[in-house]
Design a protein around this motif. Structure first.
Motif: not given
Lengths: 666, 288
Positions: A87-92, A94, A114, A589
């Motif tokens: 989710q960290w990589w795909k969802a804003a 998270q 990561l 980030r």
């Protein structure tokens, strides 16, 4: 030190802050040879950008449960962890990552990576003996995708700021003040003046423990003055490190001498203060205070205490109360920032791959809702790690303040002229009195300097058309190798028209390669470098001021950071007081973010545009970051960008060092 | 190599504030498959694919048309600058498309009345659409129409139907499966295209003038997206009168093709930061 190999979610929401160990004999432990044995391919080893590479950790573990329910619970936690990682990589939404931590028994430093998610999870037959009998899952296959390479710090966590090489200030700084030019002007005099006794202090420019506005222990009062001056030329920045914060209530008025009287400097356009606050708040906190000034063209030298200098003074207009006089540091003396770069020595960046880097840029206070020196809207940056012994990015065209290896010669209708808005107070003035067509106006000859200038640059001139209509004047850069004689190898940029009048604007001249082709380390490069500015006037009667030639290195890494102009009316997205810009290559980030600074806390505000890759620098190399700052002239978003002496950023740099495999004692 | 692509708000309409930086293989908000093309007129067309959070992609499909796009290379240079003209959301099963090609917010008809005279209908406009996307005109050919009200109504209906973009299915793959990460394919047009959005008619002032003055006049009248101009002097005589509902870009290109008194070729194009350039095709000193 016991060995560590675990998966952790930031914040510890799923498995606590300790995370899930993958080498705990009581719960999960790798099978023999089943942990952390990745194979690196060529592109992973050569990865230039830290956001590009990833690697598969094909793990094989045994999971021991105290019961089948306990084993099930462990599996569920592991899967939730992997879902969060993805989710960290795909969802804003998270905002917390998941990472691996690894360290061997005798390895000094831990390394982190990561987690991007899981390629697969395979379970043994759960109806077979080990699980049915002992609640044990043997040879559990877990394919984890993680970032590559490993890093030295916990992802999403800011490490301590790196120690930079001192430029103008004290040794070993973690925050360096960057300016918009380079010259050799330092302040020469600092006086306190006691109005009641009409006495001046001694010159305290090289002193420590300076009591501001105080003469021989006097308590400052209304009409007392702090004088700051340079006998050399006009200056633009001054740093005083305050040890004892002032406690007072006073109306402090900064002033300059305009030839006939002391005139107030206007906040934002003529003076800004770092770290914060208006003039009345100056010296009221411990730490470095930076006074940035850009007095108007009427600023001239005058005599104070029998010293003729370019003076700026801080006058106590009224004093309501005075409890504690601010006093400077007991060792560190005041200094004059005059360098447009920051530097890391070769021992600072560790590891065996480019680190993740975050540059944090603090903006001084003073800018208002009109574009001005105090509202920076564009920052250019380029790094250079070779030829640093003599290289300077900013060359002064006014034949003053350049390093000794550079000589200046003027061509047709051109001569040096006084200009307090130019480095060391000098610019080249082109009158076009006899020739208005394109011809050589200024020649800068760097004797045997090609070696240090070898590389590729984005070339800018800082220039000002005086009079006429915008675009009447145009300039071009000519590069010559070895000599200025006709027939020497030569390269010309395009001829670029100026876009405004009466202000020092950026003129973007294009890419320049020095020498004109690629080189190898064994090539002899100790020959002269000739840089010529050509200028023309197509029509009218304007004149042209040439101020600086700026070569920002672009071949190792460069970037444009741009104000998104999200509210043109007030320029709310520009940098100003109490704002901080992060160029983050992936420590927290991968982002370029403007913060609002309130009571020492950074609050995320809005994204700035980033034209370029995240910062990329090689480990183990002395590296400099060169800066050029711009602000809009009258309307936010409507160029050309102006380059004003007096623009200032305070820059800290943070790094997560990178490791292809093991970290060791780094 | 392209280092980053920055998507910002429409720099002229300013109806919103938007900022999204896309980088290669980023944690999120990445781009791929970038290519660009320059033609007469400068920055012409670019395309790339956005990989981002579903919420960002959905928002882009709703609001992204007309947003400013700048593609930066690794050397501080701008490879392309333009506006988003078309987006295709690719889910794996279906492709949904939205485009400015079919958006018009200022429309009129040219037609012959029953007497055979060529006339125009009244201009039908939609201020809301113009404020959001900029003025985008279309001239319809009406053939022979007996009543002016019929022509006026047609123009009005046409604007009503086309003042806003629509998201329409473009294709469906029956054998497809939903992608875990949908993407948007973006077509970006250079700002020179906005001079193909506008018709230039001018009959108030008769006679002729120099080419550069005429280009200046055209940009003043219809160059809504031109932020600055670099117009070199060219005294080639051209007419000031235009009344044929021709695109502004076409008129300017035709003027450029006339060249100058020294028989040099001239070009007209848009460069970075929406600067319009009208100049000889090459510096005089390199001509042979």
């Amino acid at each position: 030190m016991s060995r560590v190999f675990k998966i952790i979610d930031s914040g510890g929401v799923i498995a606590g802050t300790a995370g899930i160990s993958l080498i705990d004999p009581a719960t999960i432990i790798g099978t023999r040879g089943g942990l952390n044995k990745p194979t690196l391919n060529l592109s992973q080893i050569e990865a230039g950008s830290i956001v590009e590479a990833e690697i598969l950790e094909d793990l094989s573990v045994n999971l021991y449960g105290s019961s089948q329910d306990n084993a099930s619970n462990q599996i569920q936690i592991l899967v939730k962890m992997l879902r969060k990682a993805g989710q960290w990589w795909k969802a804003a939404w998270q905002s917390a990552p998941v990472y691996l931590q690894a360290q061997h028994t005798s390895e000094t430093g831990a390394r982190y990576a990561l987690v991007k998610g899981a390629m697969g999870l395979s379970l043994p037959d759960v109806f077979d003996a080990p699980f049915e009998v002992d609640a044990r899952l043997e040879v559990l296959g877990l394919s984890i995708v993680r970032e590559h390479p490993w890093r030295s710090g916990v992802p999403g966590t800011l490490p301590v700021a790196l120690t930079q090489t001192a430029t103008d200030g004290p040794a070993s700084p973690t925050l360096v003040h960057v300016v918009n030019f380079r010259d050799d002007v330092a302040l020469t005099h600092l006086y306190s003046y006691d109005d009641s006794s009409t006495l001046f202090s001694a010159n305290q420019i090289s002193a420590a423990s300076i009591a501001m506005w105080s003469v021989s222990g006097s308590t400052p009062a209304a009409a007392d003055i702090l004088y700051l001056g340079s006998t050399t030329a006009a200056w633009h920045h001054f740093v005083m490190q305050i040890l004892t914060a002032g406690v007072f209530s006073a109306d402090v008025i900064p002033e300059f001498w305009n030839g006939s009287a002391w005139a107030a400097l206007t906040a934002g356009s003529q003076i800004t203060l770092y770290p914060t606050g208006g003039e009345d708040e100056i010296f009221k906190s411990a730490g470095e205070w930076v006074l940035n000034v850009a007095p108007p063209s009427t600023w001239v030298a005058n005599s104070i205490n029998n010293v003729s200098a370019y003076w700026v003074r801080l006058r106590l207009n009224t004093v309501s109360s005075w409890t504690t006089t601010p006093v400077t540091h007991g060792t560190n003396t005041p200094y004059t920032p005059k360098t447009p770069h920051i530097e890391l020595s070769s021992s600072i960046i560790k590891g065996d791959a480019p680190p993740r880097v975050l540059l944090r840029m603090f903006s001084p206070h003073g800018g208002t809702t009109t574009p001005m020196m105090g509202t920076t809207s564009r920052i250019l940056m380029g790094i250079k790690s070779r030829g640093l012994s003599k290289f300077v990015a900013n060359l002064n065209v006014g034949n003053a303040g350049n390093p000794g290896d550079w000589a200046t010669a003027y061509g047709t209708d051109t001569a040096a002229a006084d200009d307090v808005s130019a480095p060391r107070g000098k610019r080249a003035n082109v009158t076009f009195a006899t020739v208005s067509t394109l011809t050589v106006r200024v020649t800068l000859i760097g004797t045997a300097l090609l070696d240090d200038w070898e590389g590729q640059y984005q070339a800018f001139a800082v220039a000002r058309q005086v009079g006429g209509a915008a675009g009447d004047c145009a300039i071009r850069l000519r590069v010559m190798i070895g000599s200025s004689a006709d027939g020497s190898p030569v390269f010309d940029t395009a001829t670029v028209k100026l876009k405004s009048t009466g202000v020092n604007e950026w003129v973007e001249l294009g890419i320049v390669k020095l020498p004109l082709t690629e080189t190898v380390f064994s090539d002899a490069l100790g020959t002269d470098l000739v840089l010529r500015l050509l200028a023309e006037r197509s029509t009218g009667a304007s004149t042209l001021g040439l101020v600086q030639l700026v070569l920002i290195p672009v071949d190792e890494w460069s970037v444009i950071l741009d104000d998104p102009i999200s509210f043109p009316t007030t320029g709310a997205s520009a940098l100003r007081g109490n704002t901080v810009l992060d160029l983050d290559g992936g420590i927290l980030r991968n982002r370029t973010l403007k913060h609002v600074l309130t009571s020492g806390v950074l609050y995320p505000a809005e994204a700035w545009y980033r034209g370029g890759s995240p910062p990329q620098l090689e480990p183990g190399r002395q590296t400099r970051f060169y800066f050029l700052m711009g602000h809009y002239p009258t309307t936010f978003g409507t160029g050309p960008l102006l380059c004003t002496l007096g623009q200032h950023l305070a820059v800290s740099i943070y790094a997560h060092h990178s490791y292809n495999t093991l970290r060791g004692a780094d | 190599m392209i280092a980053s692509i920055v998507i910002g708000h429409n720099p002229v309409a300013l109806w919103e504030r938007f900022s999204l930086t896309l980088t290669r293989h980023a944690e999120r908000n990445g781009f791929s498959a970038y290519n660009s093309e320059q033609r007469r007129g400068g920055f012409w067309k670019a395309s790339f694919v956005i990989s981002a959070d579903r919420a960002i992609l959905a928002e882009m499909m709703r609001n992204g048309l007309g947003r400013n796009v700048v593609a930066y290379n690794e050397e501080m240079g701008i490879d392309f600058e333009g506006y988003i003209n078309t987006m295709r959301l690719m889910t794996g099963v279906a492709v949904a498309k939205t485009t400015l090609d079919t958006v018009f917010n200022k429309v009129w008809l040219r037609y012959k009345n029953t007497g055979g005279t060529l006339v125009r209908s009244v201009v039908a406009s939609d201020a809301t659409s113009q404020a959001r996307f900029g003025v985008k005109e279309r001239v319809l050919s009406g053939g022979e129409i007996a009543s002016s009200s019929v022509a006026d109504n047609y123009a009005s209906r046409y604007v009503s139907l086309r003042r806003n973009p629509r998201i329409l299915p473009e294709s469906v793959r029956l054998a497809g499966s939903n992608k875990e990460n949908p993407q948007i394919e973006v077509d970006v047009f250079g700002y020179i295209h906005t001079l193909f959005w506008r018709v230039y008619n001018q009959t108030a002032s008769a006679g002729t003038q120099g080419a550069s003055s005429e280009v200046n006049d055209i940009l003043t009248a219809v160059g809504q997206f031109v932020a600055s101009r670099s117009i070199s002097p060219n005294s080639t005589t051209v007419t000031k009168e235009y009344d044929a509902d021709r695109w502004a870009a076409q008129i300017i290109f035709d003027i450029a093709e006339l060249g100058d008194a020294s028989l040099r070729r001239w070009v007209a194009y848009m460069k970075r930061q929406r600067e319009f350039v009208f100049s000889e095709a090459a510096p005089p000193e390199v001509l042979v």
